[in-house]
Design a protein around this motif. Structure first.
Motif, mmCIF file in Angstrom:
data_model
loop_
_atom_site.group_PDB
_atom_site.id
_atom_site.type_symbol
_atom_site.label_atom_id
_atom_site.label_comp_id
_atom_site.label_asym_id
_atom_site.label_seq_id
_atom_site.Cartn_x
_atom_site.Cartn_y
_atom_site.Cartn_z
ATOM 1 N N THR A 6 -9.728 -26.990 -15.007
ATOM 2 C CA THR A 6 -9.162 -25.816 -14.332
ATOM 3 C C THR A 6 -8.369 -24.924 -15.295
ATOM 4 N N LEU A 28 -9.889 -21.477 -3.747
ATOM 5 C CA LEU A 28 -10.809 -22.461 -4.308
ATOM 6 C C LEU A 28 -12.190 -22.219 -3.705
ATOM 7 N N VAL A 72 -12.014 -22.456 -9.591
ATOM 8 C CA VAL A 72 -10.718 -21.842 -9.316
ATOM 9 C C VAL A 72 -10.959 -20.393 -8.913
ATOM 10 N N LEU A 80 -4.079 -21.771 -14.330
ATOM 11 C CA LEU A 80 -5.447 -22.121 -13.952
ATOM 12 C C LEU A 80 -6.299 -20.865 -14.010
ATOM 13 N N SER A 111 -9.379 -18.396 -13.120
ATOM 14 C CA SER A 111 -10.435 -17.922 -12.232
ATOM 15 C C SER A 111 -11.435 -17.180 -13.114
#
Ligand code: OGA
Ligand code: NI
Length: 363
Positions: free
Chosen positions: A77, A233, A272, A284, A286
């Motif tokens: 992540t 998520l 993520v 984390l 994305s």
């Protein structure tokens, strides 16, 4: 007619979009009509990034030792933002039945599909092609059945018969997995295991069932434009056809390249979303991803994305960097926002290649 509605090739893009939308048959309709060239609304500029042959997306066995699993989740992540899970507890026959029902729906006759064709965001069940058809610079070779499954599921009668028996059951099963993954992610961030779930990160669920038919000119378009996900998520079920690619750093070359997420039998793909990047204060990731257009001659690719989000009825709940993630060396990156604010920015923008989260960066 204003010149801004014309594409560079001089055609009237707006009319092309409207004509396509009016068919209510999606790209499957074009394929059924045996088109050999794709309409210009689907033309994308060429992508200059290479496809990596070496970068790999980790596969995590959830039945492993918890401390090891937490470590693997942390590593994934915080870097690639994507991983696949096996031994995840969602029964294999439910995965197979979900994929089969999505195929059944998209391959059913027009009479069964057109009543569901809509862009009305007030409807919990929506069939259309390209949710952002009228916003994005180029359309994708993909049709979608969208279902707002939680917090307030649709009545069974609102669902097309093809998916009625399985979609909400699949949603429940995949939510149990998401809660488990959020526990692992919370622990990986050094928080109490129930922290993210208690924040409401899995109170809302959209089940988005994608159908990517064979494309006669796959090099000119995409299945899904590059984007990051507008959720906390995502749990993705893909069939056995490749196509999903994630943007990764090629360490040797220090440049971004596309890495395939190869189908692993029985696995689910987890990634993520933008809102998890926001609450983790950027720790984390994305990560942007895309789906190439289907190059096969005769097989459609199917995927089902489960997006976990907050309960959108709680319109005043705000999300910002979690206080434990903010330190003097890691000051807050983003301002606090409501999920509604985030989604209206995301939807209004369409998949234009720019990260939606950048809009909320603090100066
Ligand atoms: C999405 C997505 C990937 C796929 O729906 O956000 O990235 O394989 N889907 O369909
Ligand atoms: Ni996505």
């Amino acid at each position: 007619m204003s010149t801004t509605t014309k594409g560079t090739a001089g055609y009237d893009r707006r009319r092309g979009l409207q004509a396509f939308d009016d068919t209510k048959a999606g790209v499957k309709g074009l394929v059924d009509a045996s088109v050999t060239t794709i309409p210009p609304i689907f033309h994308h500029p060429p992508d200059s990034l290479a496809t990596s042959s070496t970068a790999t997306i980790p596969v995590i066995d959830l039945s492993g030792r918890r401390s090891e699993v937490v470590g693997e989740v942390r590593a994934a992540t915080e870097t690639v933002g994507f991983f696949q899970v096996v031994n995840h507890g969602v029964p294999a026959d439910l995965l197979a039945e979900m994929l089969a029902s999505v195929r059944r729906f998209h391959e059913s006759p027009a009479e069964a599909k057109t009543p569901h064709y809509t862009r009305d965001l007030a409807r919990k069940v929506r069939f259309n092609s390209n949710f952002d058809l009228f916003q994005s610079p180029a359309a994708n070779w993909r049709d979608t059945l969208f279902c707002q499954a939680l917090p307030d599921p649709p009545e069974p009668e609102e669902l097309p018969t093809a998916v009625r028996g399985v979609l909400l059951e699949y949603g429940d099963a995949v939510r149990q997995l998401a809660v488990r993954v959020l526990e692992l992610v919370s622990e990986a961030m050094g928080l109490a295991p129930d922290r993210l779930e208690k924040m409401g990160c899995a109170d809302g669920l959209s089940v988005v069932s994608n159908y990517y038919p064979p494309c006669p000119q796959p090099h000119l378009t995409l299945g899904t434009s590059r984007h990051s996900d507008p959720a906390f998520l995502t749990v993705l079920l893909q069939d056995d056809m490749a196509g999903l690619q994630v943007l990764v750093d090629d360490d040797g070359e220090k440049r971004a390249v596309w890495a395939d997420v190869p189908p692993v039998p029985g696995a689910l793909v987890i990634n993520v979303g933008d809102l998890l990047q926001l609450v983790s204060n950027g720790r984390l990731k994305s990560v942007e991803h895309r789906v190439v257009a289907n190059r096969s001659r005769d097989r459609a690719r199917i995927s089902v994305a489960a997006f976990f989000n907050a309960d959108l009825r709680q319109t005043t709940a705000v999300y910002g960097p979690i206080e434990e993630q903010v330190t003097s060396s890691a000051p807050p990156l983003y301002r606090s926002i409501t999920v509604e604010e985030f989604l209206s920015h995301y939807d209004g923008k369409g998949l234009d290649g720019r990260p939606a989260l950048d809009h909320f960066l603090l100066p």
